[in-house]
Each structure stands twice: as structure tokens, then as C-alpha cells.
Design an enzyme around this catalytic site. Structure first.
Site, PDB file in Angstrom:
ATOM      1  N   THR A   1       0.855  -1.201   0.000  1.00  0.00           N
ATOM      2  CA  THR A   1       0.000   0.000   0.000  1.00  0.00           C
ATOM      3  C   THR A   1       0.890   1.250   0.000  1.00  0.00           C
ATOM      4  O   THR A   1       2.020   1.190   0.480  1.00  0.00           O
ATOM      5  CB  THR A   1      -0.862  -0.027   1.276  1.00  0.00           C
ATOM      6  OG1 THR A   1      -1.793  -1.075   1.154  1.00  0.00           O
ATOM      7  CG2 THR A   1      -1.595   1.269   1.536  1.00  0.00           C
TER       8      THR A   1
ATOM      9  N   VAL B   1     -13.634  -3.792   1.399  1.00  0.00           N
ATOM     10  CA  VAL B   1     -13.016  -2.480   1.527  1.00  0.00           C
ATOM     11  C   VAL B   1     -12.189  -2.470   2.808  1.00  0.00           C
ATOM     12  O   VAL B   1     -12.647  -2.928   3.856  1.00  0.00           O
ATOM     13  CB  VAL B   1     -14.087  -1.367   1.565  1.00  0.00           C
ATOM     14  CG1 VAL B   1     -13.453  -0.011   1.846  1.00  0.00           C
ATOM     15  CG2 VAL B   1     -14.853  -1.325   0.241  1.00  0.00           C
TER      16      VAL B   1
ATOM     17  N   HIS C   1      -2.583  -4.427   8.262  1.00  0.00           N
ATOM     18  CA  HIS C   1      -3.776  -5.267   8.203  1.00  0.00           C
ATOM     19  C   HIS C   1      -5.035  -4.410   8.340  1.00  0.00           C
ATOM     20  O   HIS C   1      -5.345  -3.915   9.431  1.00  0.00           O
ATOM     21  CB  HIS C   1      -3.695  -6.325   9.304  1.00  0.00           C
ATOM     22  CG  HIS C   1      -4.815  -7.301   9.266  1.00  0.00           C
ATOM     23  ND1 HIS C   1      -5.652  -7.520  10.326  1.00  0.00           N
ATOM     24  CD2 HIS C   1      -5.265  -8.093   8.260  1.00  0.00           C
ATOM     25  CE1 HIS C   1      -6.561  -8.426   9.989  1.00  0.00           C
ATOM     26  NE2 HIS C   1      -6.347  -8.788   8.740  1.00  0.00           N
ATOM     27  N   GLY C   2      -5.744  -4.227   7.228  1.00  0.00           N
ATOM     28  CA  GLY C   2      -6.837  -3.265   7.167  1.00  0.00           C
ATOM     29  C   GLY C   2      -7.921  -3.487   8.207  1.00  0.00           C
ATOM     30  O   GLY C   2      -8.427  -2.534   8.814  1.00  0.00           O
TER      31      GLY C   2
HETATM   32  C1  FL6 Z   1       0.416  -3.368   3.269  1.00  0.00           C
HETATM   33  O1  FL6 Z   1      -0.921  -3.671   2.965  1.00  0.00           O
HETATM   34  C2  FL6 Z   1      -1.856  -2.816   3.317  1.00  0.00           C
HETATM   35  O2  FL6 Z   1      -1.558  -1.765   3.836  1.00  0.00           O
HETATM   36  C3  FL6 Z   1      -3.265  -3.207   3.028  1.00  0.00           C
HETATM   37  C4  FL6 Z   1      -4.321  -2.205   3.380  1.00  0.00           C
HETATM   38  N1  FL6 Z   1      -4.133  -1.582   4.667  1.00  0.00           N
HETATM   39  C5  FL6 Z   1      -5.657  -2.911   3.369  1.00  0.00           C
HETATM   40  O3  FL6 Z   1      -5.918  -3.686   4.227  1.00  0.00           O
HETATM   41  O4  FL6 Z   1      -6.414  -2.686   2.481  1.00  0.00           O
END
Ligand code: FL6
Length: 309
Positions: free
Chosen positions: A169, A198, A222-223
Site C-alpha cells: 500500500t 473495503v 492489516h486493514g
Molecule cells: C500493506 O498492505 C496494506 O496496507 C493493506 C491495506 N491496509 C488494506 O488492508 O487494504
């Protein structure tokens, strides 16, 4: 006010040796590009949009081209942006067939009475705004296909250090010469996610936050964990209570880890230009530009500092 720009390329498990240099170059280019905007008198919002656009266009990162794939092998992307001057914010989720979700998020912020558009409606709005449509294949890389394959066949399952389906991300925070702060975050989400899933990245308060009275933050990791603790706003809350950027970052990331075993990372800037890049995941590529110096790191203890032109 001395301008500052920070970027991240996502909290993740360790970065393979062959990708390290490309990742380092990508985040350096994004931080330098965003910093140029604020150095030349541009706004913090312009700077974070520029930095995140550079990262979305770089196939090494999980945003725009290079986004990870859902269970059906498709790209669905999430992004958000916020202006700390008046708390205006724009976000899109589960968008397909566009190159730069961060630009669409900015259009939501500036051209609609809303904060957040999703799926089909976001797609229609993009078309109305004249955002060019790109074929999904143009956003898909060989690497993202392999990541999905690996995830579906459980090859990554041995990794105990980190939820195995997380990748690169991107995000940026900036402070401009007028004292305005802003953030932007953009992602393809997590590998093998359900269609329509989402994450935190487009959700203001979780994937990021910006308030001129406090500072700005962009998060990664981890979203589902980040959403549960509202990681971005929680961190800024600690700063409102008088904590330093380092202390606030450690407190909120520590809380997410101890409470729900959630791992992640963040970049954070205070209204006075103090900054921190912190993570509980194995690694998080980051770069910070301030006082014509570029600080870059991928893992703990490997920071390099160079002069900017
Ligand atoms: C490194 O990966 C992420 O940051 C994924 C993002 N936070 C999500 O869960 O959509």
C-alpha cells in the site's frame, strides 16, 4: 514553515533482495516529487497527491498499476485524501479501470458535496469527470498474478511473522510552507480479498487523517485491524494529549498489536514539522524529505540520508 514530505510503500513481510533497490528508488522518487511541490510553494494537498500518484504509477507497489488481485483475479482499489486546513476529505473504494484512484478521491473532495463514493457510483463519477478508463489488464502485473497463485495454494501459509497477504500500500503526508498538512493513502487492498472488500485505506480516521491543529498521518498494514482501532485518529489523539510523534506512533501501534494482534505501520508529521516513520510489521519502506535532505529506510536500522538538489 519549513516544508516536509513523508511517503510509505506499505507495511509488509520482508522485501526480497531483488526488489529492494527498485522499492528504494520508487519511494525516493515519490518523496522527492512531493517535496518539490511544497518547496515551490504548492499546497500540502498537491504534494501528497503528487507523491501518491508517482507510487500508483510504479508497478512495484500495491496501488494503481501493481495492485494486488481479489479472489476473481480482478483489481479493486481504495484511496483517500484529506486537507488539514478545513478537514475536507475525499475517498473512493472498490474502484476499477482507472490509473490513479488518489486523483479520483481528490475530485470527490473538491467536486461533490460528499466525502466517499464507492464501486459503480465512483466509476460513473470518474467518467463524468473525464477520467480516462484503463483496461484492467494494464493494472495487473506478473507479480500480482503470482502473489494470488501463491495465496490460493497456501504457499505463504508458513509465514508466522505477518498476515501473509499484505503488500505495498502507499501513502504520503505533507506540511507546506503555509503550515497546512494533508495526507493521501492508496491501495489495491489485500491479496485474495473477497470481491467488494473495503479496507482501512479509504476510511478517514483509519487509513489516514490530517488536521492543521495536530498533524497528518497515513497508515498501512492489516486493514481489518486498522479499522477496528481507528489507527490514524487514535495516533493523533495521543498527540493532542501532548505525546511526541514517536510516542504517539508507538502507543497506537502497540495498542493495535496487544489488543488484536494487528500489525502495521504509519508515517506521521506534527504541525510543527516533527516526523516519524514506525511499523510493527517486518518492514515498511519509507522516505522523508526535510531541510533539503532525503531520509530513506526499508528495514529497521538501515536509514540512509542524502542531500536533495
Ligand atoms: C500493506 O498492505 C496494506 O496496507 C493493506 C491495506 N491496509 C488494506 O488492508 O487494504
Amino acid at each position: 514553515m519549513n516544508p516536509v514530505v513523508l511517503v510509505h510503500g506499505g507495511g509488509a513481510s520482508s522485501i526480497s533482495q531483488d526488489r529492494k533497490e527498485r522499492v528504494r528508488q520508487g519511494i525516493s522518487k515519490a518523496a522527492t516529487g512531493g517535496y518539490k511541490v511544497v518547496k515551490e510553494g504548492g499546497s500540502a494537498v498537491d504534494a501528497v497527491e503528487e507523491a501518491v500518484t508517482i507510487l500508483e504509477n510504479d508497478p512495484e507497489f500495491n496501488a494503481g498499476c501493481g495492485s494486488v488481485l481479489n479472489t476473481e483475479g480482478e483489481v479493486e482499489m481504495d484511496a483517500s485524501i484529506m486537507d488539514g486546513k478545513d478537514l475536507s476529505t475525499g475517498a473512493v473504494s472498490a474502484v476499477r479501470n482507472i490509473a490513479n484512484p488518489v486523483k479520483l478521491a481528490r475530485l470527490v473532495m473538491e467536486k461533490t458535496p460528499h466525502c466517499f463514493l464507492t464501486g459503480e457510483g465512483a466509476g460513473r463519477f470518474a467518467a463524468e469527470m473525464g477520467v480516462p478508463e484503463v483496461a484492467m489488464e494494464e493494472l495487473i502485473t506478473e507479480r500480482s498474478k503470482k502473489q494470488l497463485e501463491k495465496e490460493k495454494h497456501g504457499n505463504g501459509a508458513q509465514r508466522s511473522d505477518y498476515p501473509k497477504n499484505l503488500a505495498g500500500t502507499v501513502g504520503a503526508v505533507a506540511l507546506d510552507s503555509k503550515g497546512n498538512v494533508a495526507y493521501a493513502t492508496s491501495t489495491g487492498g489485500i491479496v485474495n480479498k473477497m470481491v467488494g472488500r473495503v479496507g482501512d485505506s479509504p476510511c478517514v480516521g483509519s487509513g489516514g487523517y490530517a488536521d492543521n491543529n495536530i498533524g497528518a498521518i497515513s497508515t498501512t498494514g492489516h486493514g481489518e485491524s486498522i479499522l477496528k482501532v481507528n489507527l490514524a485518529r487514535l495516533t493523533l489523539f495521543h498527540m493532542e494529549q501532548g505525546k511526541t510523534v514517536e510516542e504517539a506512533a508507538d502507543l497506537s501501534l502497540g495498542y493495535m498489536k496487544s489488543k488484536i494482534k494487528g500489525l502495521g505501520g504509519l508515517i506521521l508529521i506534527s504541525k510543527t514539522g516533527d516526523w516519524a516513520a514506525k511499523w510493527t510489521s517486518t518492514s515498511m519502506p519509507w522516505a522523508a524529505a526535510k531541510d533539503n535532505k532525503l531520509h530513506v529506510g526499508l528495514d529497521v536500522g538501515d536509514t540512509t540520508i542524502t542531500d536533495l538538489p
